[in-house]
Design an enzyme around this catalytic site. Structure first.
Site, PDB file in Angstrom:
ATOM      1  N   ASP A  24       9.364   2.882  -0.409  1.00 26.23           N
ATOM      2  CA  ASP A  24       8.326   3.506   0.406  1.00 26.23           C
ATOM      3  C   ASP A  24       8.557   3.055   1.842  1.00 26.23           C
ATOM      4  OD1 ASP A  24       6.163   4.453   1.715  1.00 26.23           O
ATOM      5  OD2 ASP A  24       4.646   3.544   0.401  1.00 26.23           O
ATOM      6  N   TYR A  30       0.858  -1.185   0.000  1.00 26.62           N
ATOM      7  CA  TYR A  30       0.000   0.000   0.000  1.00 26.62           C
ATOM      8  C   TYR A  30       0.892   1.231   0.000  1.00 26.62           C
ATOM      9  CZ  TYR A  30      -3.329   3.528   1.695  1.00 26.62           C
ATOM     10  OH  TYR A  30      -4.110   4.657   1.845  1.00 26.62           O
ATOM     11  N   LYS A  66       4.654   8.612   9.132  1.00 29.44           N
ATOM     12  CA  LYS A  66       4.473   7.896  10.407  1.00 29.44           C
ATOM     13  C   LYS A  66       5.508   8.300  11.475  1.00 29.44           C
ATOM     14  CE  LYS A  66       1.377   4.641   8.408  1.00 29.44           C
ATOM     15  NZ  LYS A  66       1.312   3.883   7.194  1.00 29.44           N
TER      16      LYS A  66
HETATM   17  C1  LIG Z   1       0.635   4.472   5.865  1.00 32.87           C
HETATM   18  C2  LIG Z   1       1.346   4.280   4.588  1.00 32.87           C
HETATM   19  C3  LIG Z   1       1.215   5.182   3.511  1.00 32.87           C
HETATM   20  C4  LIG Z   1       0.225   6.316   3.533  1.00 32.87           C
HETATM   21  O1  LIG Z   1       0.510   7.252   4.517  1.00 32.87           O
HETATM   22  P1  LIG Z   1      -0.686   8.239   5.004  1.00 32.87           P
HETATM   23  O2  LIG Z   1       0.009   9.150   5.960  1.00 32.87           O
HETATM   24  O3  LIG Z   1      -1.726   7.356   5.600  1.00 32.87           O
HETATM   25  O4  LIG Z   1      -1.175   8.929   3.794  1.00 32.87           O
HETATM   26  C5  LIG Z   1       2.006   4.998   2.408  1.00 32.87           C
HETATM   27  N1  LIG Z   1       2.875   3.975   2.327  1.00 32.87           N
HETATM   28  C6  LIG Z   1       3.022   3.088   3.326  1.00 32.87           C
HETATM   29  C7  LIG Z   1       4.013   1.990   3.190  1.00 32.87           C
HETATM   30  C8  LIG Z   1       2.253   3.192   4.480  1.00 32.87           C
HETATM   31  O5  LIG Z   1       2.368   2.266   5.436  1.00 32.87           O
END
Ligand SMILES: *Cc1c(COP(=O)(O)O)cnc(C)c1O
Length: 430
Positions: free
Chosen positions: A237, A142, A265
């Protein structure tokens, strides 16, 4: 009706599903979401004054536990000076330098407000820098909810991607190739046929959105090789894994240098923050230096930067990640042995302070289809039993769990006692 139920009824009148992000609605586990009013250390407190050991950690950011006194004190002090100026502040450079020093692949960085913004922008830059449109991503990863990334695989690796949400134009989805995680042969095959059209690869270097699935040996190496060979941009990512699986993220842990990294995060310490950064020559294509447009009214917000910087300073302490890794490993070992004693097919994955568990007899979970074959019904029973006993896990079998530095022996013992009774209940088919 308890307080959470009453609040949920009100929320549903004015917000779709009563929530501001879908997985919070508890649809995957039945039941209704709990409304929390307070967090402290490893614990959350709900509106009915019940206490929970929290393994969600706001979906990753709260690596220090909730309301860490130093983080809270620093943002209170910053707030006294004003909340936002829409102009440069010293703290942005301070946090940028701190991140560049911890993650050497990041030579220049841009701050944004969420992980979604970071990945969306990184994709645009990869396309702008290479002059190509296609991107490669992996099934089960994701990367936020931007149009190019809400795409699922077509019927074969080389067929066109399909929108994974209403509202995503199929002409966007066609530019996204979705391959199997941990399958380097398929990556080589696709690059062999279309490599010169591929702007970049985006990957979670430890997958954290299909529960937790680590990369198999050689997978990330293969991505680095094909990107070098075809001049494509390798995007890690690390929104979830950055400052979570190790101080230096998955790139430090596995020794692979991506061209671009996306963060979020933990780097915001609980405030809405994201960032993307990487190779200087690529980052120089971002406006105002270059012609790839990207902007944000609240980007680099001083309160958010303060929370992030304070968090990073605290997790840099020697031994921080050794302890959190050992503790998370210990917790997984106990769950595994309790499941074994109850005769429940069960397996776990763990990297640093991030974990996943699966009700499955597959010994090693390596990709999306294996994860989808696990027993989600057993998960739901286990989840609800744990919740009733005051242990808060992610309300979905497809999410990672997180251990914070505030979790200690007291919390692990409570968790193990609850898990023992949850496994026993499962075994008896309750
Ligand atoms: C949480 C997450 C996102 C999206 O981040 P948001 O702050 O919720 O938009 C993108 N990539 C990864 C791997 C994630 O875990």
């Amino acid at each position: 009706m308890n307080q959470s139920e009453a609040l949920f009824a009100e929320a549903q009148k004015v917000m779709p599903g009563g929530v501001n992000s879908p997985v919070r609605a508890f649809q995957r586990v039945g039941g209704k979401p709990i409304f929390f009013k307070k967090g402290k250390g490893a614990y959350l407190y709900d509106e009915d004054d019940r206490e929970f050991v929290d393994y969600v950690g706001s979906w990753g950011p709260m690596i220090l536990g909730h309301a860490h006194p130093q983080v809270i004190a620093s943002i209170k002090a910053a707030a006294d000076n004003g909340l936002s100026f829409g102009a440069p502040t010293a703290i942005e450079t301070e946090l940028a330098k701190k991140i560049c020093s911890i993650l050497p692949s990041i030579e220049m960085i841009r701050m944004v407000n969420s992980g979604t913004e970071a990945t969306m922008s990184a994709i645009r830059i990869a396309r702008g820098f290479t002059g190509r449109d296609k991107i490669v991503k992996f099934e089960g990863c994701y990367h936020g909810h931007s149009d190019s990334l809400l795409v699922k695989a077509g019927s074969g690796a080389l067929t066109l991607g399909e929108p994974d949400s209403l509202g995503v134009p199929s002409s966007f989805a066609e530019k996204t190739l979705t391959l199997e995680y941990n399958n380097p042969d398929q990556v080589r095959e696709v690059f062999g046929k279309a490599g010169s059209e591929i702007a970049g690869i985006i990957v979670e270097p430890v997958a954290g959105n299909m529960s937790c699935i680590p990369p198999e040996a050689g997978f990330l190496e293969c991505l680095r090789e094909v990107c070098d060979e075809y001049g494509s941009v390798l995007i890690f990512d690390e929104v979830m894994t950055g400052f979570r699986v190790a101080l230096g993220g998955a790139q430090g842990l596995f020794g692979i240098r991506p061209d671009l990294t996306t963060l979020g995060k933990v780097m915001g310490g609980g405030m809405p923050v994201g960032a993307f950064g990487g190779r200087r020559d690529i980052m120089q294509s971002v406006a105002p230096l270059g012609a790839v447009y990207q902007a944000g009214t609240l980007s680099g917000n001083p309160i958010a930067m303060t929370a992030g910087l304070e968090t990073l300073k605290l997790i840099e302490a020697p031994g921080f990640f050794e302890t959190i890794t050992e503790n998370t490993h210990g917790l997984m070992m106990s769950l595994q042995s309790l499941a074994n004693s109850a005769g429940i097919p069960f397996t776990t994955n763990q990297v640093g302070g991030m974990f996943g568990f699966f009700f499955s007899s597959t010994e090693r979970m390596t990709n999306f289809s294996q994860m989808m074959d696990s027993d989600t019904g057993a998960f739901v029973t286990f989840f609800n039993s744990m919740l009733e006993q005051g242990i808060s896990l992610a309300p979905s079998p497809f999410e990672s769990g997180f251990v914070s530095a505030a979790h200690g022996q007291t919390e692990f013992s409570k968790t193990e006692a609850a898990a023992k009774s949850a496994f026993d209940a499962l075994q008896q088919g309750v």
